[in-house]
Scaffold this motif. Structure first.
Motif, PDB file in Angstrom:
ATOM      1  N   VAL A   1      18.264 -17.770  46.024  1.00  0.00           N
ATOM      2  CA  VAL A   1      17.834 -16.974  47.170  1.00  0.00           C
ATOM      3  C   VAL A   1      18.397 -15.568  47.087  1.00  0.00           C
ATOM      4  CG1 VAL A   1      17.956 -16.714  49.685  1.00  0.00           C
ATOM      5  CG2 VAL A   1      17.591 -18.975  48.687  1.00  0.00           C
ATOM      6  N   GLY A   2      17.559 -14.586  47.399  1.00  0.00           N
ATOM      7  CA  GLY A   2      17.984 -13.200  47.510  1.00  0.00           C
ATOM      8  C   GLY A   2      17.375 -12.563  48.740  1.00  0.00           C
ATOM      9  N   GLY A   3      17.885 -11.382  49.073  1.00  0.00           N
ATOM     10  CA  GLY A   3      17.344 -10.647  50.202  1.00  0.00           C
ATOM     11  C   GLY A   3      18.358 -10.421  51.308  1.00  0.00           C
ATOM     12  N   GLY A   4      18.968  -9.243  51.337  1.00  0.00           N
ATOM     13  CA  GLY A   4      19.871  -8.886  52.430  1.00  0.00           C
ATOM     14  C   GLY A   4      21.220  -9.567  52.413  1.00  0.00           C
ATOM     15  N   ILE A   5      21.667 -10.015  51.251  1.00  0.00           N
ATOM     16  CA  ILE A   5      22.943 -10.739  51.155  1.00  0.00           C
ATOM     17  C   ILE A   5      24.038  -9.732  50.826  1.00  0.00           C
ATOM     18  CG2 ILE A   5      24.178 -12.609  49.995  1.00  0.00           C
ATOM     19  CD1 ILE A   5      21.280 -13.677  49.267  1.00  0.00           C
ATOM     20  N   ARG A   6      24.848  -9.392  51.822  1.00  0.00           N
ATOM     21  CA  ARG A   6      25.788  -8.291  51.655  1.00  0.00           C
ATOM     22  C   ARG A   6      27.184  -8.607  52.168  1.00  0.00           C
ATOM     23  NH1 ARG A   6      21.102  -3.975  53.531  1.00  0.00           N
ATOM     24  NH2 ARG A   6      19.582  -4.778  52.024  1.00  0.00           N
ATOM     25  N   SER A   7      27.523  -9.909  52.218  1.00  0.00           N
ATOM     26  CA  SER A   7      28.872 -10.293  52.624  1.00  0.00           C
ATOM     27  C   SER A   7      29.206 -11.670  52.061  1.00  0.00           C
ATOM     28  CB  SER A   7      29.002 -10.336  54.152  1.00  0.00           C
ATOM     29  OG  SER A   7      28.262 -11.430  54.683  1.00  0.00           O
ATOM     30  N   LEU A   8      30.499 -11.944  51.930  1.00  0.00           N
ATOM     31  CA  LEU A   8      30.945 -13.266  51.477  1.00  0.00           C
ATOM     32  C   LEU A   8      30.552 -14.338  52.483  1.00  0.00           C
ATOM     33  CD1 LEU A   8      34.483 -12.448  50.078  1.00  0.00           C
ATOM     34  CD2 LEU A   8      32.527 -13.297  48.759  1.00  0.00           C
ATOM     35  N   ALA A   9      30.586 -13.981  53.769  1.00  0.00           N
ATOM     36  CA  ALA A   9      30.204 -14.950  54.799  1.00  0.00           C
ATOM     37  C   ALA A   9      28.755 -15.377  54.619  1.00  0.00           C
ATOM     38  CB  ALA A   9      30.417 -14.345  56.187  1.00  0.00           C
ATOM     39  N   ARG A  10      27.904 -14.420  54.304  1.00  0.00           N
ATOM     40  CA  ARG A  10      26.487 -14.738  54.107  1.00  0.00           C
ATOM     41  C   ARG A  10      26.288 -15.625  52.892  1.00  0.00           C
ATOM     42  NH1 ARG A  10      22.111 -16.661  55.691  1.00  0.00           N
ATOM     43  NH2 ARG A  10      20.211 -15.896  54.710  1.00  0.00           N
TER      44      ARG A  10
ATOM     45  N   ARG B   1      21.911 -20.925  43.837  1.00  0.00           N
ATOM     46  CA  ARG B   1      22.234 -19.605  43.307  1.00  0.00           C
ATOM     47  C   ARG B   1      21.933 -18.549  44.361  1.00  0.00           C
ATOM     48  NH1 ARG B   1      19.513 -19.354  37.264  1.00  0.00           N
ATOM     49  NH2 ARG B   1      21.090 -20.516  36.113  1.00  0.00           N
ATOM     50  N   VAL B   2      22.811 -17.573  44.448  1.00  0.00           N
ATOM     51  CA  VAL B   2      22.666 -16.489  45.408  1.00  0.00           C
ATOM     52  C   VAL B   2      22.544 -15.179  44.634  1.00  0.00           C
ATOM     53  CG1 VAL B   2      23.772 -15.255  47.298  1.00  0.00           C
ATOM     54  CG2 VAL B   2      23.989 -17.746  47.144  1.00  0.00           C
ATOM     55  N   ILE B   3      21.552 -14.376  45.010  1.00  0.00           N
ATOM     56  CA  ILE B   3      21.270 -13.135  44.291  1.00  0.00           C
ATOM     57  C   ILE B   3      21.715 -11.941  45.128  1.00  0.00           C
ATOM     58  CG2 ILE B   3      19.498 -11.731  43.175  1.00  0.00           C
ATOM     59  CD1 ILE B   3      17.771 -14.349  43.126  1.00  0.00           C
ATOM     60  N   LEU B   4      22.608 -11.141  44.569  1.00  0.00           N
ATOM     61  CA  LEU B   4      23.062  -9.914  45.218  1.00  0.00           C
ATOM     62  C   LEU B   4      22.294  -8.736  44.638  1.00  0.00           C
ATOM     63  CD1 LEU B   4      26.925 -10.532  45.168  1.00  0.00           C
ATOM     64  CD2 LEU B   4      25.309 -11.036  47.007  1.00  0.00           C
ATOM     65  N   GLY B   5      21.742  -7.910  45.514  1.00  0.00           N
ATOM     66  CA  GLY B   5      20.972  -6.760  45.064  1.00  0.00           C
ATOM     67  C   GLY B   5      21.626  -5.457  45.452  1.00  0.00           C
TER      68      GLY B   5
ATOM     69  N   THR C   1      26.431  -0.936  46.112  1.00  0.00           N
ATOM     70  CA  THR C   1      27.252  -0.368  47.193  1.00  0.00           C
ATOM     71  C   THR C   1      28.615  -1.014  47.373  1.00  0.00           C
ATOM     72  OG1 THR C   1      26.292  -1.868  48.848  1.00  0.00           O
ATOM     73  CG2 THR C   1      25.153   0.228  48.449  1.00  0.00           C
ATOM     74  N   ASP C   2      28.812  -2.215  46.830  1.00  0.00           N
ATOM     75  CA  ASP C   2      30.054  -2.948  47.107  1.00  0.00           C
ATOM     76  C   ASP C   2      30.473  -3.786  45.903  1.00  0.00           C
ATOM     77  OD1 ASP C   2      32.199  -4.263  48.222  1.00  0.00           O
ATOM     78  OD2 ASP C   2      31.144  -4.901  50.033  1.00  0.00           O
ATOM     79  N   ARG C   3      31.022  -3.128  44.901  1.00  0.00           N
ATOM     80  CA  ARG C   3      31.460  -3.838  43.696  1.00  0.00           C
ATOM     81  C   ARG C   3      32.526  -4.877  44.017  1.00  0.00           C
ATOM     82  NH1 ARG C   3      31.160  -1.115  38.433  1.00  0.00           N
ATOM     83  NH2 ARG C   3      33.244  -1.969  38.114  1.00  0.00           N
ATOM     84  N   GLY C   4      33.354  -4.577  45.015  1.00  0.00           N
ATOM     85  CA  GLY C   4      34.396  -5.523  45.391  1.00  0.00           C
ATOM     86  C   GLY C   4      33.832  -6.845  45.855  1.00  0.00           C
ATOM     87  N   LEU C   5      32.724  -6.791  46.576  1.00  0.00           N
ATOM     88  CA  LEU C   5      32.064  -8.016  47.033  1.00  0.00           C
ATOM     89  C   LEU C   5      31.573  -8.820  45.842  1.00  0.00           C
ATOM     90  CD1 LEU C   5      30.718  -9.927  49.053  1.00  0.00           C
ATOM     91  CD2 LEU C   5      28.776  -8.340  49.144  1.00  0.00           C
TER      92      LEU C   5
ATOM     93  N   ILE D   1      26.500 -16.949  41.307  1.00  0.00           N
ATOM     94  CA  ILE D   1      26.193 -15.583  41.737  1.00  0.00           C
ATOM     95  C   ILE D   1      25.389 -14.866  40.664  1.00  0.00           C
ATOM     96  CG2 ILE D   1      27.146 -13.353  42.414  1.00  0.00           C
ATOM     97  CD1 ILE D   1      27.588 -15.622  44.463  1.00  0.00           C
ATOM     98  N   LEU D   2      24.213 -14.401  41.043  1.00  0.00           N
ATOM     99  CA  LEU D   2      23.377 -13.570  40.189  1.00  0.00           C
ATOM    100  C   LEU D   2      23.260 -12.187  40.820  1.00  0.00           C
ATOM    101  CD1 LEU D   2      22.458 -16.592  39.562  1.00  0.00           C
ATOM    102  CD2 LEU D   2      20.286 -15.586  38.862  1.00  0.00           C
ATOM    103  N   VAL D   3      22.884 -11.225  40.008  1.00  0.00           N
ATOM    104  CA  VAL D   3      22.611  -9.890  40.528  1.00  0.00           C
ATOM    105  C   VAL D   3      21.156  -9.547  40.260  1.00  0.00           C
ATOM    106  CG1 VAL D   3      23.020  -7.419  40.102  1.00  0.00           C
ATOM    107  CG2 VAL D   3      24.946  -8.963  40.459  1.00  0.00           C
TER     108      VAL D   3
END
Length: 243
Positions: free
Chosen positions: A79-88, A99-103, A108-112, A124-126
């Motif tokens: 799943v991807g789309g608007g995932i911008r936090s560890l909580a999400r 699998r979770v896709i970070l876009g 904007t947030d390499r630390g995440l 975790i995928l990008v």
């Protein structure tokens, strides 16, 4: 090479966009879980799901549909789309997403990204979505100066193993994938790449599979509009790769 049939969600419905434009959405089905079940019946093992509303809003919008999909089918769902936090990320894992896709967060947030990889490893995928080689973010609504290859190298340095690469200009256009750039990205970064955008015929899949056989590191292909438009069935796509 894995085939990932795609389910793009907008307001709980299955839609397809042209080049990522929300105003150019075509509704294909109002019951996402039933679409997922049909893909499973045809032999799917993996499924690619995008919360389009979430990608633009930066927060979850279609969790009810995602939950129904995960409960309905025994597939490896990413799943991807608007995932911008560890909580999400944690929420999606709790839903049963594999699998979770970070876009946008990859830019904007390499630390995440780094912390997500530390916690969840290869789950975790990008997603690297590019126009003319430069990355676009926030549901492809904003362009950046970041080169796709450089972002891939940066993500590899953070421990990312796999990316989804989309040539936005090809997405939903049924004009064939950008095989050259996909191969270049895989070879330059050493990442496993899932190709996305533009796949319109079985020969596109065979060409990607041939590149994988040559060692290009192409792990899979996402198919969306070609399936919904009836260019070929998922079963035919899977059979084409067995030949």
């Amino acid at each position: 090479m894995f085939i990932f049939p795609a389910i793009d969600l907008k307001e709980g419905k299955v839609v397809r966009l042209l080049q990522g434009r929300m105003e150019a959405a075509t509704i294909y089905d109002e019951h996402p879980a039933e679409v997922a079940e049909e893909f499973a019946r045809q032999g799917a093992t993996h499924l690619h799901v995008v919360d389009l509303d979430g990608a633009f809003a930066g927060e979850p919008v279609n969790d009810a549909a995602i939950r129904e999909i995960v409960r309905a089918v025994p597939l490896q769902v990413q799943v991807g789309g608007g995932i911008r936090s560890l909580a999400r990320i944690g929420e999606l894992v709790e839903l049963g997403v594999k699998r979770v896709i970070l876009g946008t967060a990859a830019v904007t947030d390499r630390g995440l990204v780094e912390e997500a990889v530390r916690r969840y490893g290869e789950s975790i995928l990008v997603g690297i979505d590019a126009r003319e080689g430069r990355v676009a973010v926030k549901g492809w609504a904003e362009n950046t100066a970041v080169q796709a290859v450089q972002l891939g190298l940066d993500m590899k340095s953070l421990g990312v193993k796999r990316i989804v690469f989309t040539d936005i200009s090809r997405d939903g256009m049924l004009q064939g994938p950008n095989i050259r750039n996909t191969v270049q990205l895989a070879q330059t970064t050493g990442l496993r790449v899932i190709a996305s955008g533009g796949i319109s015929r079985l020969e596109d899949l065979r060409c990607l599979a041939q590149e994988e056989a040559r060692g290009a590191g192409i792990e899979g292909a996402i198919i969306g509009k070609a399936l919904y438009a009836g260019n070929f069935t998922l079963r035919e796509a899977l059979e084409a790769l067995r030949v």
